[in-house]
Write a protein that holds these residues in place. Structure first.
Motif, PDB file in Angstrom:
ATOM      1  N   PRO A 198       0.787  -1.238   0.000  1.00 29.06           N
ATOM      2  CA  PRO A 198       0.000   0.000   0.000  1.00 29.06           C
ATOM      3  C   PRO A 198       0.818   1.286   0.000  1.00 29.06           C
ATOM      4  CG  PRO A 198      -0.905  -1.577   1.551  1.00 29.06           C
ATOM      5  CD  PRO A 198       0.419  -2.113   1.128  1.00 29.06           C
ATOM      6  N   THR A 199       2.127   1.219   0.245  1.00 19.72           N
ATOM      7  CA  THR A 199       2.922   2.441   0.113  1.00 19.72           C
ATOM      8  C   THR A 199       2.985   2.896  -1.343  1.00 19.72           C
ATOM      9  OG1 THR A 199       5.036   1.262  -0.154  1.00 19.72           O
ATOM     10  CG2 THR A 199       4.338   1.799   2.101  1.00 19.72           C
ATOM     11  N   LYS A 200       2.513   2.065  -2.265  1.00 16.87           N
ATOM     12  CA  LYS A 200       2.482   2.426  -3.686  1.00 16.87           C
ATOM     13  C   LYS A 200       1.138   3.002  -4.113  1.00 16.87           C
ATOM     14  CE  LYS A 200       5.934  -1.071  -4.940  1.00 16.87           C
ATOM     15  NZ  LYS A 200       6.228  -2.279  -5.762  1.00 16.87           N
ATOM     16  N   LEU A 201       0.260   3.256  -3.159  1.00 17.95           N
ATOM     17  CA  LEU A 201      -1.042   3.823  -3.501  1.00 17.95           C
ATOM     18  C   LEU A 201      -0.909   5.196  -4.160  1.00 17.95           C
ATOM     19  CD1 LEU A 201      -3.296   2.852  -0.451  1.00 17.95           C
ATOM     20  CD2 LEU A 201      -3.674   2.222  -2.848  1.00 17.95           C
ATOM     21  N   GLY A 202       0.067   5.961  -3.726  1.00 17.17           N
ATOM     22  CA  GLY A 202       0.253   7.278  -4.329  1.00 17.17           C
ATOM     23  C   GLY A 202       0.539   7.193  -5.811  1.00 17.17           C
ATOM     24  N   ASP A 203       1.312   6.195  -6.225  1.00 23.00           N
ATOM     25  CA  ASP A 203       1.619   5.998  -7.639  1.00 23.00           C
ATOM     26  C   ASP A 203       0.346   5.661  -8.415  1.00 23.00           C
ATOM     27  OD1 ASP A 203       3.347   5.686  -9.900  1.00 23.00           O
ATOM     28  OD2 ASP A 203       3.244   3.520  -9.641  1.00 23.00           O
ATOM     29  N   LEU A 204      -0.500   4.815  -7.828  1.00 27.52           N
ATOM     30  CA  LEU A 204      -1.773   4.471  -8.467  1.00 27.52           C
ATOM     31  C   LEU A 204      -2.678   5.691  -8.563  1.00 27.52           C
ATOM     32  CD1 LEU A 204      -3.802   2.348  -9.543  1.00 27.52           C
ATOM     33  CD2 LEU A 204      -4.480   1.959  -7.161  1.00 27.52           C
ATOM     34  N   GLN A 205      -2.762   6.459  -7.504  1.00 29.25           N
ATOM     35  CA  GLN A 205      -3.595   7.660  -7.510  1.00 29.25           C
ATOM     36  C   GLN A 205      -3.148   8.639  -8.592  1.00 29.25           C
ATOM     37  OE1 GLN A 205      -3.762   9.422  -3.619  1.00 29.25           O
ATOM     38  NE2 GLN A 205      -4.486   7.555  -2.627  1.00 29.25           N
ATOM     39  N   ASP A 206      -1.849   8.856  -8.666  1.00 31.45           N
ATOM     40  CA  ASP A 206      -1.349   9.790  -9.668  1.00 31.45           C
ATOM     41  C   ASP A 206      -1.611   9.297 -11.085  1.00 31.45           C
ATOM     42  OD1 ASP A 206      -0.529  11.719  -7.936  1.00 31.45           O
ATOM     43  OD2 ASP A 206       1.600  11.246  -8.033  1.00 31.45           O
ATOM     44  N   TYR A 207      -1.582   7.987 -11.261  1.00 31.83           N
ATOM     45  CA  TYR A 207      -1.868   7.458 -12.596  1.00 31.83           C
ATOM     46  C   TYR A 207      -3.288   7.818 -13.030  1.00 31.83           C
ATOM     47  CZ  TYR A 207      -2.571   4.547 -16.592  1.00 31.83           C
ATOM     48  OH  TYR A 207      -2.876   4.137 -17.875  1.00 31.83           O
TER      49      TYR A 207
END
Length: 313
Positions: free
Chosen positions: A225-234
């Motif tokens: 879940p620390t990669k949620l920001g990358d998904l959000q930005d996508y």
């Protein structure tokens, strides 16, 4: 995760983003871009928006729960996009942060279906009525709602049809490509994913973010879940402003528009209408986050009124 300052863009590029953002219809977008048709304008604008937004956004990696902040009449609304893939990792991550939000006196609202998935033991986490609202409106349409696997609440009584089989094929191909990342490398994986997306995505899929990149980033964020920001930005890069995406989707599938982008409007209205807390956190699917943020900004700018809200049921 919040938008960058735009310092990575020159004045002309910032003006171009503003022009796309200000278009209230596909016809206006076509006039702005001198495109031959609204079809050409939509796809050209999506390519340009994706590139410019990508350069304007800050690095998204974070061990916090990233989100967009919007101030509305003295309240702060924070919209957090998640995968709602029902993984233990995401559940633990979200509960840690929501515990902290509640301890600080904030209110927490979640997309319908997310509470039972991750927050069933939380008395102070409230579920919105966005799905029930969309289904109520779908009932007034002449056609049945589509089978749409991205929704966390299944459609009861709908038989498997061509759309669901196409979705299964697309997800199987995407999964196969994603599983080869460590063998072939991320660059080759991305190239194969782009090719597969071109052949397997419909016009509706383009407007709802059902491509390989979102599939891969969602899978990665569900496990870490620390990669949620990358998904959000996508998703912030992949989706044009709401009036454009909603008009495009209504032209192709009105029921699907109700079950996807229209729910963003509902969730924003729901939170503004119900909550009196100084800080309000909304936990929604990452694909909903840009739209919910858009409509909260409409409230902030005085272009929407919470008094018009009527609860479903």
């Amino acid at each position: 995760m919040v938008a960058g300052s735009g310092s990575r863009l020159n004045a002309g590029e910032r003006a171009r983003l503003a022009a796309i953002r200000s278009a209230e219809s596909l016809a206006a977008l076509a006039a702005e871009t001198d495109a031959a048709s609204v079809h050409d304008a939509y796809f050209a604008a999506k390519r340009e928006w994706f590139d410019l937004q990508g350069r304007a956004l800050a690095d998204a990696s974070s061990d916090q729960l990233p989100g967009n902040r919007v101030g509305v009449d003295g309240q702060t609304f924070c919209v957090h996009g998640i995968t709602h893939a029902d993984t233990r990792a995401e559940g633990r991550f979200l509960r840690q942060h929501v515990d902290r939000f509640l301890d600080a006196g904030a209110a927490v609202y979640v997309e319908q279906g997310v509470r039972s998935m991750y927050f069933s033991s939380f008395d102070d986490v409230y579920e919105m009525d966005d799905y029930a609202w969309a289904m109520e409106r779908c009932a007034s349409l002449d056609s049945d709602p589509p089978v749409y696997d991205a929704l966390d609440v299944p459609f009861a009584g709908l038989s498997t049809n061509l759309d669901s089989l196409t979705t299964e094929l697309r997800d199987a191909v995407f999964s196969l490509i994603d599983s080869g990342r460590h063998l072939y490398g991320e660059s080759f994986e991305a190239t194969l994913g782009d090719v597969a997306s071109t052949f397997l995505m419909s016009h509706e899929d383009v407007s709802t973010g059902m491509d390989f990149a979102s599939f891969s980033k969602s899978r990665a964020a569900a496990d870490d879940p620390t990669k949620l920001g990358d998904l959000q930005d996508y998703y912030r890069r992949a989706f044009l402003p709401q009036p454009l995406e909603r008009e495009w989707l209504r032209r192709h599938d009105p029921a699907l528009e109700l079950l996807t982008h229209a729910r963003n409007e509902r969730m924003a209205d729901y939170a503004v209408y119900h909550s009196t807390a100084d800080t309000v956190h909304l936990v929604v699917g990452a694909a909903h986050q840009p739209g919910v943020t858009y409509y909260l900004e409409q409230h902030r700018d005085g272009q929407r009124r919470g008094a018009e809200f009527e609860p479903v049921g």
